[in-house]
Scaffold this active site. Structure first.
Site, PDB file in Angstrom:
ATOM      1  N   ALA A  66     -11.860 -10.132 -13.115  1.00  0.00           N
ATOM      2  CA  ALA A  66     -12.940 -10.590 -14.227  1.00  0.00           C
ATOM      3  C   ALA A  66     -13.806  -9.665 -15.029  1.00  0.00           C
ATOM      4  CB  ALA A  66     -12.801 -12.246 -14.500  1.00  0.00           C
ATOM      5  N   GLY A 105      -9.771 -10.932 -10.290  1.00  0.00           N
ATOM      6  CA  GLY A 105      -8.945 -10.830 -11.375  1.00  0.00           C
ATOM      7  C   GLY A 105      -7.696 -10.503 -11.562  1.00  0.00           C
ATOM      8  N   GLU A 108      -4.814 -10.689  -8.967  1.00  0.00           N
ATOM      9  CA  GLU A 108      -4.314 -11.701  -9.002  1.00  0.00           C
ATOM     10  C   GLU A 108      -3.046 -11.153 -10.215  1.00  0.00           C
ATOM     11  OE1 GLU A 108      -6.911 -15.615  -8.674  1.00  0.00           O
ATOM     12  OE2 GLU A 108      -7.850 -14.023  -9.997  1.00  0.00           O
ATOM     13  N   GLU A 128     -14.120 -12.390  -4.331  1.00  0.00           N
ATOM     14  CA  GLU A 128     -14.623 -13.769  -5.432  1.00  0.00           C
ATOM     15  C   GLU A 128     -15.647 -14.206  -4.430  1.00  0.00           C
ATOM     16  OE1 GLU A 128     -10.613 -13.290  -7.786  1.00  0.00           O
ATOM     17  OE2 GLU A 128     -11.844 -13.214  -5.620  1.00  0.00           O
TER      18      GLU A 128
HETATM   19  N1  T1G Z   1     -17.362  -7.283 -14.302  1.00  0.00           N
HETATM   20  C1  T1G Z   1     -18.143  -6.594 -14.776  1.00  0.00           C
HETATM   21  N2  T1G Z   1     -18.895  -5.253 -14.840  1.00  0.00           N
HETATM   22  C2  T1G Z   1     -18.345  -4.849 -13.474  1.00  0.00           C
HETATM   23  C3  T1G Z   1     -17.237  -5.699 -12.055  1.00  0.00           C
HETATM   24  C4  T1G Z   1     -16.531  -6.563 -12.825  1.00  0.00           C
HETATM   25  N3  T1G Z   1     -16.199  -7.287 -12.569  1.00  0.00           N
HETATM   26  N4  T1G Z   1     -16.973  -4.574 -11.016  1.00  0.00           N
HETATM   27  C5  T1G Z   1     -17.976  -3.326 -11.365  1.00  0.00           C
HETATM   28  N5  T1G Z   1     -18.976  -3.576 -12.272  1.00  0.00           N
HETATM   29  C6  T1G Z   1     -19.217  -3.095 -13.188  1.00  0.00           C
HETATM   30  C7  T1G Z   1     -21.133  -2.659 -12.074  1.00  0.00           C
HETATM   31  O1  T1G Z   1     -21.605  -3.758 -12.109  1.00  0.00           O
HETATM   32  C8  T1G Z   1     -21.188  -1.343 -12.408  1.00  0.00           C
HETATM   33  O2  T1G Z   1     -22.810  -0.505 -13.630  1.00  0.00           O
HETATM   34  C9  T1G Z   1     -20.197  -0.671 -12.544  1.00  0.00           C
HETATM   35  O3  T1G Z   1     -18.910  -1.099 -12.366  1.00  0.00           O
HETATM   36  C10 T1G Z   1     -19.775   0.835 -11.228  1.00  0.00           C
HETATM   37  O4  T1G Z   1     -19.832  -0.953 -10.432  1.00  0.00           O
HETATM   38  C11 T1G Z   1     -11.522 -15.056 -12.378  1.00  0.00           C
HETATM   39  C12 T1G Z   1     -13.481 -14.902 -11.492  1.00  0.00           C
HETATM   40  C13 T1G Z   1     -15.084  -3.058  -7.934  1.00  0.00           C
HETATM   41  C14 T1G Z   1     -15.129  -1.866  -5.130  1.00  0.00           C
HETATM   42  O5  T1G Z   1     -15.639  -8.853  -7.715  1.00  0.00           O
HETATM   43  O6  T1G Z   1     -17.220  -4.597  -6.024  1.00  0.00           O
HETATM   44  O7  T1G Z   1     -11.806 -11.491 -10.768  1.00  0.00           O
HETATM   45  O8  T1G Z   1     -24.561  -0.239 -12.871  1.00  0.00           O
HETATM   46  O9  T1G Z   1     -21.049   0.826  -9.570  1.00  0.00           O
HETATM   47  O10 T1G Z   1     -19.247   1.318  -6.277  1.00  0.00           O
HETATM   48  O11 T1G Z   1     -10.433 -14.934  -9.957  1.00  0.00           O
HETATM   49  O12 T1G Z   1     -18.269  -2.488  -8.364  1.00  0.00           O
HETATM   50  O13 T1G Z   1     -22.972   1.694 -13.522  1.00  0.00           O
HETATM   51  O14 T1G Z   1     -23.781  -0.721 -15.059  1.00  0.00           O
HETATM   52  O15 T1G Z   1     -20.158  -0.822  -7.367  1.00  0.00           O
HETATM   53  O16 T1G Z   1     -17.908   2.798  -7.564  1.00  0.00           O
HETATM   54  C15 T1G Z   1     -13.666  -9.702  -8.619  1.00  0.00           C
HETATM   55  C16 T1G Z   1     -16.497  -6.304  -8.517  1.00  0.00           C
HETATM   56  C17 T1G Z   1     -14.674 -10.449 -10.224  1.00  0.00           C
HETATM   57  C18 T1G Z   1     -15.108  -6.725  -8.024  1.00  0.00           C
HETATM   58  C19 T1G Z   1     -16.388  -0.100  -7.199  1.00  0.00           C
HETATM   59  N6  T1G Z   1     -14.331  -9.002  -8.623  1.00  0.00           N
HETATM   60  N7  T1G Z   1     -16.891  -4.767  -7.774  1.00  0.00           N
HETATM   61  O17 T1G Z   1     -17.699   0.422  -6.556  1.00  0.00           O
HETATM   62  O18 T1G Z   1     -19.300   1.045  -8.663  1.00  0.00           O
HETATM   63  S1  T1G Z   1     -13.875 -11.759 -10.182  1.00  0.00           S
HETATM   64  C20 T1G Z   1     -15.180  -8.504  -7.753  1.00  0.00           C
HETATM   65  C21 T1G Z   1     -16.885  -4.004  -6.511  1.00  0.00           C
HETATM   66  C22 T1G Z   1     -12.909 -12.418 -10.651  1.00  0.00           C
HETATM   67  C23 T1G Z   1     -10.667 -14.240 -10.600  1.00  0.00           C
HETATM   68  C24 T1G Z   1     -12.556 -13.497 -10.299  1.00  0.00           C
HETATM   69  C25 T1G Z   1     -17.569  -2.866  -7.152  1.00  0.00           C
HETATM   70  C26 T1G Z   1     -16.230  -2.024  -7.227  1.00  0.00           C
HETATM   71  P1  T1G Z   1     -23.732  -0.083 -13.633  1.00  0.00           P
HETATM   72  P2  T1G Z   1     -20.485   0.158  -9.029  1.00  0.00           P
HETATM   73  P3  T1G Z   1     -18.482   1.171  -6.883  1.00  0.00           P
END
Ligand code: T1G
Ligand code: NAD
Length: 688
Positions: A66, A105, A108, A128
């Site tokens: 998400a 998400g 999912e 998450e």
């Molecule tokens: N939402 C918004 N921005 C995100 C994002 C996300 N999910 N993931 C990454 N970014 C932005 C980050 O801030 C950065 O921005 C850029 O993308 C590159 O990220 C319903 C509720 C995917 C392994 O927890 O673990 O789904 O600094 O530098 O090292 O159940 O990003 O460039 O402006 O980290 O290559 C669950 C979170 C969400 C994954 C890539 N998902 N992301 O790593 O790049 S909750 C996560 C990561 C959810 C559902 C629930 C990592 C990555 P900027 P980066 P990277």
């Protein structure tokens, strides 16, 4: 067919429709993406010519979850739940084509599809919990139905992803696609249509929902996650998958999610998520500055830190040379590295072949000139200025022209070390934390002359060796150790005024730190500080008395606590209590009972105060940088967001007033609120 909206494209390949999402950088499932997906599904459902659907993403990854930036904002329909319901309502096979990191998400959504195919390098996971949340789009109900509650719980409570091959073995994905993913996914969908395979939804599977082993797994997985709300919610949700009908379990998951997403812990953890990424943006490095290529490294000194630092290079596949003064010391250092790797292999954290491969990347020498070919050199010799200056003068002579020269000093003046060379522009600090192969924090110390590309090189290397790099300026102890020194002063004062080590440590671990200051001191060894103080003619009434009585910490089985042989569990020691009371008497300090709340304030607020001074001086760029340093380097509980974030939650006026009170009662001017705190408190604002 064609563009549904700016992020979603729909095209056909014969009877197969391909929905491609392109929302860089990580295809987060923001509103526009969800709306586009819903529309694409509606069109493909209604189009009789379409017999199957593939959902894929452009760019470096399938949906990484998400859009975290949307949390806390008014929800916009369709929600992810509606997109998932639309997929499950399809009477045509829907195939998810996975690459990169299909997370949260995104995973999912894939679990709602009838089939999943992936490239070999893909990873899937539900991280998450690392944001203080639980999977909120059916992951806690669908994943247990696919791989069983026990394995699902492990993935959900750790938040760690699994590789595609493991996912294939577990039946999470149906096929690995070598080569072009889109073509492979379309071919797979075409086969499903041609063979008329039944469309079985994960939600309808019950055969794997066995309770056996679940309770033990839950206890084991959550044992070390004291104080956090999300892991317990994950356990409850997955248990519901075993005990409740699917729709009921899904409903409960949604309730748990909404509670967590509006809670303080998740807000704090989301702060750290973004602060960690912000910290990699270093002011003063012009856009487009290219890091220097690093194909090999070298480490000077194979002691406690040198060995761990060399492992970081090898773990990232970078050949590294370790230099020591003599064969015995070198062999001792290499043996320690080998023992470390063997321990990881025995815990199942690494394959034996992989250990051999990494060890082969580490070579040891006693000839200093051997560092002449390294692209980056890290010095980790004794913490003595003269010795470090001699080492850097030698490096200036033998290191290659564009090599980056780094020091791992914990406290010393990086500028003075740089001036020992003719190329201060190539010198900076790379301050690792012990154990260097484990602790994720890397304080990068920018010297007055450090060149932007040298800095960019250190930051890029920091991320490449899986560290969290935070750039700081030059001062005594940089950011982390400088703030920690304030806590140590107050910790000794608390003992003199009536507290005991076990009370202070209980207050600090109760706050959420994995260890208290006195158990930590015992682990590092009290004699190290004692020798430094003696060298500087400084005193610590209690610790000096303990050292004079042979209490060096774990290494002598007694420090602030006693340790039974072979145990690292701190046990209160009446001998220590006697030494402390003697010191109070000697210094004429009346003893009183001190409440936990006061202990916590006096352990935390002086550090926040020092953090404010560090911001005033520009040693740290942002308050978030200080928070990331404390979470990744000093065990600050991530669900409290770091010292500066925590201060903003409490309110700076309160911090100001408490510090003023402690400054008055102790007569210690360093406790007087920093100018920045006084100004922000007066304005009614915070650090962020
Ligand atoms: N939402 C918004 N921005 C995100 C994002 C996300 N999910 N993931 C990454 N970014 C932005 C980050 O801030 C950065 O921005 C850029 O993308 C590159 O990220 C319903 C509720 C995917 C392994 O927890 O673990 O789904 O600094 O530098 O090292 O159940 O990003 O460039 O402006 O980290 O290559 C669950 C979170 C969400 C994954 C890539 N998902 N992301 O790593 O790049 S909750 C996560 C990561 C959810 C559902 C629930 C990592 C990555 P900027 P980066 P990277
Ligand atoms: P250590 O005493 O364990 O190791 C230092 C090693 O350097 C010794 O093996 C010594 O033989 C070697 N050495 C000395 N002079 C040398 C030379 N001229 N050439 C090659 N090798 C030489 O010390 P450590 O704990 O690893 O600390 C090393 C540095 O890292 C210090 O600056 C320290 O402040 C810093 N540091 C230590 C920690 C920690 O927790 N130990 C954490 C962060 C930073």
């Amino acid at each position: 067919m064609g563009n549904i909206n700016a992020s979603v494209d729909l095209r056909r390949d014969g009877e197969i429709a391909i929905v491609t999402v392109d929302n860089p950088p990580v295809n987060a499932l923001k509103h526009e993406v969800r709306a586009g997906l819903t529309e694409a599904l509606r069109q493909t459902a209604e189009d009789a010519a379409v017999k199957g659907v593939v959902i894929a993403c452009a760019g470096r990854t399938f949906f990484a979850g998400a859009d975290i930036t949307e949390f806390g904002k008014p929800p916009q329909a369709p929600g992810l739940g509606e997109v998932i319901a639309a997929i499950e309502a399809m009477s045509k096979p829907v195939v998810a084509a996975l690459h990169g990191t299909a997370l949260g998400g995104g995973f999912e959504l894939a679990l709602a599809c009838h089939f999943r195919v992936a490239v070999p390098s893909a990873r899937v996971g539900l991280p998450e919990v690392k944001l203080g949340l639980l999977p909120g789009a059916g992951g806690t109900q669908r994943l247990p139905r696919l791989i069983g509650p026990e394995k699902a719980l492990k993935m959900i409570v750790t938040g760690d992803p699994i590789e595609a091959r493991e996912a294939l073995a577990d039946g999470v994905i149906d096929e690995i696609v070598e080569g072009d993913l889109a073509a492979g996914a379309i071919a797979f969908a075409r086969r499903v249509v041609a063979e008329g395979r039944p469309l079985r939804l994960v939600r309808d599977r019950e055969d794997k929902l066995v309770a056996e082993g679940f309770a033990d797994a839950a206890e084991t997985l959550t044992r070390r996650l004291r104080g956090r709300d999300a892991p317990a919610a994950c356990v409850e949700a997955v248990r519901n998958a075993i005990t409740l009908p699917f729709e009921e379990g899904l409903k409960r998951e949604g309730e748990l999610f909404r509670k967590l997403v509006t809670g303080d812990q998740s807000k704090a953890q989301r702060h750290i998520f973004f602060a960690e990424r912000e910290a990699a943006r270093v002011p003063g490095i012009p856009e487009g500055t290219k890091p220097r290529p690093i194909t090999s490294g070298a480490v000077i000194g194979a002691g406690t830190m040198g060995g761990g630092i060399a492992m970081c290079f090898a773990n990232a596949g970078i050949p590294v040379t370790i230099v020591e003064t003599g064969r015995d010391l070198l062999q001792r250092g290499l043996d320690r590295v080998a023992a470390n790797y063997r321990a990881t292999v025995s815990r199942g954290g690494l394959g034996a072949d992989e250990m051999e491969r990494r060890m082969a990347l580490i070579s040891g020498v006693t000839e200093f000139d051997a560092v002449g070919s390294a692209d980056l050199v890290i010095e980790a010799v004794f913490e003595e200025m003269d010795l470090k200056k001699r080492v850097f003068a030698d490096l200036d002579r033998v290191a290659k022209a564009d090599a980056v020269l780094a020091t791992n000093t914990s406290t010393l003046d990086v500028n003075e070390i740089a001036r020992a060379t003719s190329r201060p522009q190539d010198v900076l600090g790379m301050h690792f934390f012990s154990p260097a192969n484990v602790m994720r924090l890397l304080e990068i110390v920018r010297g007055a002359a450090t060149a932007p590309d040298a800095l960019a090189t250190a930051v890029a290397l920091g991320r490449r060796i899986s560290k969290v790099p935070v750039t700081v300026g030059v001062c005594y102890g940089f950011v982390g150790n400088r703030m920690l020194a304030r806590r140590s002063v107050e910790a000794e004062r608390l003992l003199l005024e009536g507290a005991l080590p076990q009370e202070v440590d209980a207050a600090v671990t109760g706050f959420g730190f994995p260890m208290g200051p006195f158990a930590m001191a015992d682990m590092a060894g009290l004699d190290v500080g004692w020798r430094i103080r003696k060298g500087r003619g400084e005193r610590n009434a209690i610790e000096d008395a303990l050292c004079e009585a042979g209490h060096f910490g774990q290494k002598t089985g007694k420090g602030y606590f006693r340790y039974d042989s072979g145990s690292r569990t701190p046990v209160p020691d009446p001998e220590v209590e006697r030494i402390i009371i003697d010191a109070s008497t000697r210094l004429n300090r009346p003893r009183r009972s001190i409440a936990q709340e006061e202990i916590v304030e006096r352990m935390i607020f002086p550090m926040i105060n020092e953090g404010a001074r560090i911001l005033e001086e520009g040693i740290a760029t942002r308050p978030g940088d200080i928070d990331v340093i404390w979470v990744y380097g000093y065990g600050w509980p991530v669900w409290r967001g770091g010292p500066m974030y925590y201060a903003d939650q409490l309110g700076l006026a309160h911090i100001r007033d408490r510090l003023s009170f402690y400054a008055e009662s102790s007569g210690d001017d360093t406790l007087r609120p920093a100018a920045l705190i006084r100004r922000l408190a007066a304005e009614g604002s915070g650090f962020a």
